[in-house]
Design a protein around this motif. Structure first.
Motif, PDB file in Angstrom:
ATOM      1  N   GLN A   1       0.533  -6.628   1.977  1.00 61.28           N
ATOM      2  CA  GLN A   1       0.888  -6.356   0.486  1.00 61.28           C
ATOM      3  C   GLN A   1       0.320  -4.979   0.114  1.00 61.28           C
ATOM      4  OE1 GLN A   1       3.096  -7.857  -0.894  1.00 61.28           O
ATOM      5  NE2 GLN A   1       3.290 -10.128  -0.441  1.00 61.28           N
ATOM      6  N   ALA A   2      -0.806  -4.683   0.584  1.00 60.97           N
ATOM      7  CA  ALA A   2      -1.778  -3.414   0.325  1.00 60.97           C
ATOM      8  C   ALA A   2      -0.862  -2.297   0.931  1.00 60.97           C
ATOM      9  CB  ALA A   2      -3.216  -3.369   0.449  1.00 60.97           C
ATOM     10  N   ALA A   3      -0.657  -2.461   2.333  1.00 63.32           N
ATOM     11  CA  ALA A   3      -0.070  -1.584   3.203  1.00 63.32           C
ATOM     12  C   ALA A   3       1.237  -1.071   2.391  1.00 63.32           C
ATOM     13  CB  ALA A   3      -0.125  -1.974   4.470  1.00 63.32           C
ATOM     14  N   MET A   4       1.927  -2.266   2.238  1.00 67.59           N
ATOM     15  CA  MET A   4       3.523  -2.121   1.755  1.00 67.59           C
ATOM     16  C   MET A   4       3.480  -1.221   0.133  1.00 67.59           C
ATOM     17  SD  MET A   4       6.685  -2.586   2.181  1.00 67.59           S
ATOM     18  CE  MET A   4       6.854  -3.871   3.308  1.00 67.59           C
ATOM     19  N   MET A   5       2.645  -1.314  -0.563  1.00 66.58           N
ATOM     20  CA  MET A   5       2.361  -0.543  -1.609  1.00 66.58           C
ATOM     21  C   MET A   5       2.255   0.971  -1.294  1.00 66.58           C
ATOM     22  SD  MET A   5      -0.353  -0.841  -4.760  1.00 66.58           S
ATOM     23  CE  MET A   5      -0.090  -2.568  -5.017  1.00 66.58           C
ATOM     24  N   GLN A   6       1.255   1.247  -0.483  1.00 65.65           N
ATOM     25  CA  GLN A   6       0.985   2.570   0.122  1.00 65.65           C
ATOM     26  C   GLN A   6       2.301   3.173   0.877  1.00 65.65           C
ATOM     27  OE1 GLN A   6      -1.076   4.759  -0.411  1.00 65.65           O
ATOM     28  NE2 GLN A   6      -0.265   6.358   1.249  1.00 65.65           N
TER      29      GLN A   6
ATOM     30  N   GLY B   1      13.841   1.643   6.868  1.00 63.20           N
ATOM     31  CA  GLY B   1      12.479   1.493   6.076  1.00 63.20           C
ATOM     32  C   GLY B   1      11.453   0.529   6.715  1.00 63.20           C
ATOM     33  N   ILE B   2      12.192  -0.725   6.898  1.00 64.40           N
ATOM     34  CA  ILE B   2      11.202  -1.845   7.245  1.00 64.40           C
ATOM     35  C   ILE B   2      10.555  -1.668   8.646  1.00 64.40           C
ATOM     36  CG2 ILE B   2      11.169  -4.210   7.752  1.00 64.40           C
ATOM     37  CD1 ILE B   2      13.459  -4.496   5.482  1.00 64.40           C
ATOM     38  N   ASP B   3      11.513  -1.250   9.495  1.00 65.69           N
ATOM     39  CA  ASP B   3      11.028  -0.669  10.974  1.00 65.69           C
ATOM     40  C   ASP B   3       9.781   0.257  10.896  1.00 65.69           C
ATOM     41  OD1 ASP B   3      12.733  -2.850  11.902  1.00 65.69           O
ATOM     42  OD2 ASP B   3      14.251  -1.313  12.573  1.00 65.69           O
ATOM     43  N   GLY B   4      10.105   1.287   9.855  1.00 67.52           N
ATOM     44  CA  GLY B   4       9.109   2.397   9.839  1.00 67.52           C
ATOM     45  C   GLY B   4       7.745   1.881   9.360  1.00 67.52           C
TER      46      GLY B   4
ATOM     47  N   ALA C   1      -1.064  -6.950  16.348  1.00 70.52           N
ATOM     48  CA  ALA C   1      -0.508  -8.389  16.246  1.00 70.52           C
ATOM     49  C   ALA C   1       0.246  -8.787  15.104  1.00 70.52           C
ATOM     50  CB  ALA C   1      -1.884  -9.438  16.418  1.00 70.52           C
ATOM     51  N   ILE C   2      -0.297  -8.226  13.935  1.00 73.53           N
ATOM     52  CA  ILE C   2       0.421  -8.667  12.641  1.00 73.53           C
ATOM     53  C   ILE C   2       1.841  -7.906  12.717  1.00 73.53           C
ATOM     54  CG2 ILE C   2       0.347  -8.274  10.205  1.00 73.53           C
ATOM     55  CD1 ILE C   2      -2.698  -8.396  10.177  1.00 73.53           C
ATOM     56  N   ALA C   3       1.908  -6.705  13.193  1.00 74.00           N
ATOM     57  CA  ALA C   3       2.991  -5.694  12.974  1.00 74.00           C
ATOM     58  C   ALA C   3       4.134  -6.664  13.960  1.00 74.00           C
ATOM     59  CB  ALA C   3       2.980  -4.396  13.658  1.00 74.00           C
ATOM     60  N   LYS C   4       3.323  -7.014  15.230  1.00 73.63           N
ATOM     61  CA  LYS C   4       4.465  -7.660  16.020  1.00 73.63           C
ATOM     62  C   LYS C   4       5.062  -8.896  15.533  1.00 73.63           C
ATOM     63  CE  LYS C   4       4.702 -10.043  20.697  1.00 73.63           C
ATOM     64  NZ  LYS C   4       3.965 -10.323  22.137  1.00 73.63           N
ATOM     65  N   ARG C   5       4.270  -9.790  14.662  1.00 74.09           N
ATOM     66  CA  ARG C   5       4.959 -10.816  14.032  1.00 74.09           C
ATOM     67  C   ARG C   5       5.805 -10.343  12.821  1.00 74.09           C
ATOM     68  NH1 ARG C   5      -0.518 -12.860  14.667  1.00 74.09           N
ATOM     69  NH2 ARG C   5      -1.357 -11.724  12.692  1.00 74.09           N
ATOM     70  N   MET C   6       5.672  -9.384  12.272  1.00 74.55           N
ATOM     71  CA  MET C   6       6.327  -9.047  11.242  1.00 74.55           C
ATOM     72  C   MET C   6       7.811  -8.149  11.680  1.00 74.55           C
ATOM     73  SD  MET C   6       5.613  -6.229   7.973  1.00 74.55           S
ATOM     74  CE  MET C   6       7.149  -5.942   6.809  1.00 74.55           C
ATOM     75  N   ALA C   7       7.654  -7.753  12.978  1.00 72.55           N
ATOM     76  CA  ALA C   7       8.986  -7.238  13.606  1.00 72.55           C
ATOM     77  C   ALA C   7       9.643  -8.245  13.823  1.00 72.55           C
ATOM     78  CB  ALA C   7       8.420  -6.364  14.823  1.00 72.55           C
ATOM     79  N   GLU C   8       9.284  -9.480  14.345  1.00 71.41           N
ATOM     80  CA  GLU C   8      10.081 -10.796  14.564  1.00 71.41           C
ATOM     81  C   GLU C   8      11.009 -11.200  13.374  1.00 71.41           C
ATOM     82  OE1 GLU C   8       7.352 -13.507  16.024  1.00 71.41           O
ATOM     83  OE2 GLU C   8       7.267 -12.386  18.018  1.00 71.41           O
ATOM     84  N   VAL C   9      10.442 -10.559  12.220  1.00 72.76           N
ATOM     85  CA  VAL C   9      11.364 -11.126  11.076  1.00 72.76           C
ATOM     86  C   VAL C   9      11.890  -9.950  10.288  1.00 72.76           C
ATOM     87  CG1 VAL C   9       9.969 -13.143  10.662  1.00 72.76           C
ATOM     88  CG2 VAL C   9       9.283 -11.188   9.544  1.00 72.76           C
ATOM     89  N   SER C  10      11.935  -8.839  10.596  1.00 68.73           N
ATOM     90  CA  SER C  10      12.447  -7.793   9.915  1.00 68.73           C
ATOM     91  C   SER C  10      13.868  -7.723   9.918  1.00 68.73           C
ATOM     92  CB  SER C  10      12.005  -6.277  10.830  1.00 68.73           C
ATOM     93  OG  SER C  10      12.661  -6.372  12.100  1.00 68.73           O
TER      94      SER C  10
ATOM     95  N   ILE D   1      11.830  -2.912  -1.303  1.00 67.33           N
ATOM     96  CA  ILE D   1      10.208  -3.143  -1.303  1.00 67.33           C
ATOM     97  C   ILE D   1       9.753  -4.492  -2.097  1.00 67.33           C
ATOM     98  CG2 ILE D   1       8.076  -2.410  -2.085  1.00 67.33           C
ATOM     99  CD1 ILE D   1       9.098  -0.958   0.151  1.00 67.33           C
ATOM    100  N   GLU D   2      10.633  -4.839  -3.030  1.00 65.29           N
ATOM    101  CA  GLU D   2      10.249  -6.066  -3.744  1.00 65.29           C
ATOM    102  C   GLU D   2      10.781  -7.360  -2.851  1.00 65.29           C
ATOM    103  OE1 GLU D   2      12.312  -6.173  -7.395  1.00 65.29           O
ATOM    104  OE2 GLU D   2      10.898  -4.691  -8.380  1.00 65.29           O
ATOM    105  N   VAL D   3      11.903  -7.211  -2.214  1.00 67.44           N
ATOM    106  CA  VAL D   3      12.313  -8.292  -1.471  1.00 67.44           C
ATOM    107  C   VAL D   3      11.270  -8.408  -0.090  1.00 67.44           C
ATOM    108  CG1 VAL D   3      14.249  -9.012   0.238  1.00 67.44           C
ATOM    109  CG2 VAL D   3      14.979  -8.099  -1.798  1.00 67.44           C
ATOM    110  N   ALA D   4      10.763  -7.207   0.318  1.00 67.25           N
ATOM    111  CA  ALA D   4      10.193  -7.305   1.481  1.00 67.25           C
ATOM    112  C   ALA D   4       8.829  -8.039   1.265  1.00 67.25           C
ATOM    113  CB  ALA D   4       9.844  -5.682   2.069  1.00 67.25           C
ATOM    114  N   GLU D   5       8.308  -7.781   0.028  1.00 69.40           N
ATOM    115  CA  GLU D   5       7.018  -8.414  -0.593  1.00 69.40           C
ATOM    116  C   GLU D   5       7.145  -9.733  -0.704  1.00 69.40           C
ATOM    117  OE1 GLU D   5       5.982  -6.022  -3.856  1.00 69.40           O
ATOM    118  OE2 GLU D   5       5.008  -4.704  -2.943  1.00 69.40           O
ATOM    119  N   LYS D   6       8.442 -10.272  -1.109  1.00 67.62           N
ATOM    120  CA  LYS D   6       8.353 -11.681  -1.188  1.00 67.62           C
ATOM    121  C   LYS D   6       8.784 -12.216   0.147  1.00 67.62           C
ATOM    122  CE  LYS D   6      11.732 -14.925  -3.531  1.00 67.62           C
ATOM    123  NZ  LYS D   6      13.122 -14.757  -4.313  1.00 67.62           N
TER     124      LYS D   6
END
Length: 408
Positions: free
Chosen positions: A132-137, A66-69, A21-30, A112-117
């Motif tokens: 945020q934790a997943a993005m770091m990894q 990268g963001i889609d991945g 569900a979280i991934a779906k919401r993020m895909a909408e703003v990728s 990555i910095e822009v994505a986190e923001k």
């Protein structure tokens, strides 16, 4: 139970359904994240704006991939180590030639910095900690993948350059230097337009590619152009530029990397005017290398001209002619009894008094003539090694045929 992705606390890891569900919401703003990332690249990195439209579009594809991945990886029901091959696979290999590894790292960091923001601005508050934790990894894996791509590209480029350098060096050494070879030498970093010497020594005990790169490093510090290749059991190095035509400078330069050669003599050929003429220096260096066993106490490195006697005795016609032309003929032309004094001095065991008695002259006259012999020939009759060179030069000079050229 599914494995926990490294870098994400178990306490923050939601269920697979929640992650989807979280991934779906993020895909909408990728798409908005990608646009923001590219805009930040243009603002932060001046060199990015200088790229042409084609290369900027490739970088945009990489950022989007990268963001889609990340979204697909995060939504995976069985979280594991991120696979980021598709991120850089969206851009052609040519991109790695256009931007450096450092610039790639800067772009990844910016994205990555822009994505986190953007996560803080566009995603619900409850989604932010785990994202945020997943993005770091994920960003760490992307950085490792970028480094691997550039390392492989450098390895392939290095292997190709080594093969090309071997072909160029072989052509130069064989005297087959045409415009194509000169162009390839230029592509390998050869900049010198004058003064070239060839150095010959034993094959290095280390890996040849590593040894040649080590020599190149030392030459770069000395401001000297260099090409190198291993041929059989020998390492041949072509040097150009700087004061390489100066024998002392050439010897000091070769001393910097003499330890890289295998055991045995290292011979420096005479300087020539251009890379296209390097075969003459090669011929003398190879002749000296073969004959060096005749002078076990020779310095290392040694100049090919210092091995003229050994080269002449081993059958080198060029060395025989050089000894006669450079030593015997000047002494014969100088007159004033120099040649006669030299012969008598050598025949009398290098005794000034015995030479004076044999010539019916004063001992000081003999000393003066010995000094003049050194001035004319460059060799001192009182030095054992020089006396050996002079004796052989006189013998070869006497064998000159009627046409004025020494026999072969």
């Amino acid at each position: 139970m599914a494995a926990t992705p490294r870098g994400i606390s178990k306490s923050l890891l939601p269920s697979a359904k929640t992650r989807a569900a979280i991934a779906k919401r993020m895909a909408e703003v990728s798409g908005a994240m990608t646009t923001a990332a590219v805009a930040e690249m243009e603002h932060r990195h001046a060199w990015f704006s200088e790229l042409d439209a084609k290369h900027r579009s490739w970088i945009t594809l990489v950022a989007q991939a990268g963001i889609d991945g990340f979204v697909h990886w995060f939504a995976d029901p069985e979280p594991s180590r991120p696979s980021t091959a598709d991120v850089f696979g969206s851009a052609p290999r040519e991109l790695a030639k256009k931007i450096s590894l450092y610039q790639t790292v800067e772009l990844v960091r910016t994205t990555i910095e822009v994505a986190e923001k953007q996560i803080d601005e566009l995603m619900p508050r409850a989604d932010r900690p785990v994202l945020q934790a997943a993005m770091m990894q994920y960003s760490r894996e992307v950085a490792f993948t970028a480094a691997e791509i550039y390392a492989r590209a450098a390895e392939l480029r290095g292997a190709w350059d080594a093969r090309l350098e071997a072909l160029v060096a072989d052509a130069v050494i064989r005297g087959e230097t045409d415009e194509t070879v000169l162009s390839r030498a230029s592509a390998l970093g050869w900049r010198s337009s004058a003064d070239v010497v060839v150095v010959v020594g034993a094959e290095p005990e280390d890996e040849p590619t590593v040894a040649i790169e080590s020599i190149r490093h030392e030459c770069a510090k000395a401001g000297i152009d260099m090409l190198g290749a291993v041929q059989g059991d020998r390492l041949l190095v072509v040097l150009g530029g700087g004061d390489i035509a100066d024998p002392e400078f050439a010897s000091r330069t070769v001393e910097r990397f003499a330890g890289i050669f295998g055991p045995g003599p290292i011979v420096i050929g005479p300087p020539v005017d251009h890379l296209a003429d390097a075969t003459r220096s090669t011929r003398a260096a190879l002749s000296g290398y073969r004959a060096a066993a005749g002078w076990p106490d020779a310095p290392r490195p040694v100049r090919a001209d210092e091995l003229l006697p050994e080269r002449a005795l081993s059958g080198d016609g060029h060395a025989r002619r050089a000894l006669a032309r450079l030593i015997y003929t000047p002494l014969a032309d100088a007159g004033s009894g120099l040649l006669e004094t030299l012969v008598v001095f050598l025949d009398n065991g290098a005794s000034v008094e015995a030479t004076a008695r044999a010539l019916f002259v004063h001992a000081n006259t003999v000393r003066y003539r010995l000094k003049r012999i050194q001035e004319v020939s460059g060799y001192s009759p009182t030095d054992p090694r020089d006396a050996y060179v002079l004796r052989l030069a006189v013998t070869l000079g006497r064998l000159l045929p009627a046409d004025g050229r020494p026999g072969t």
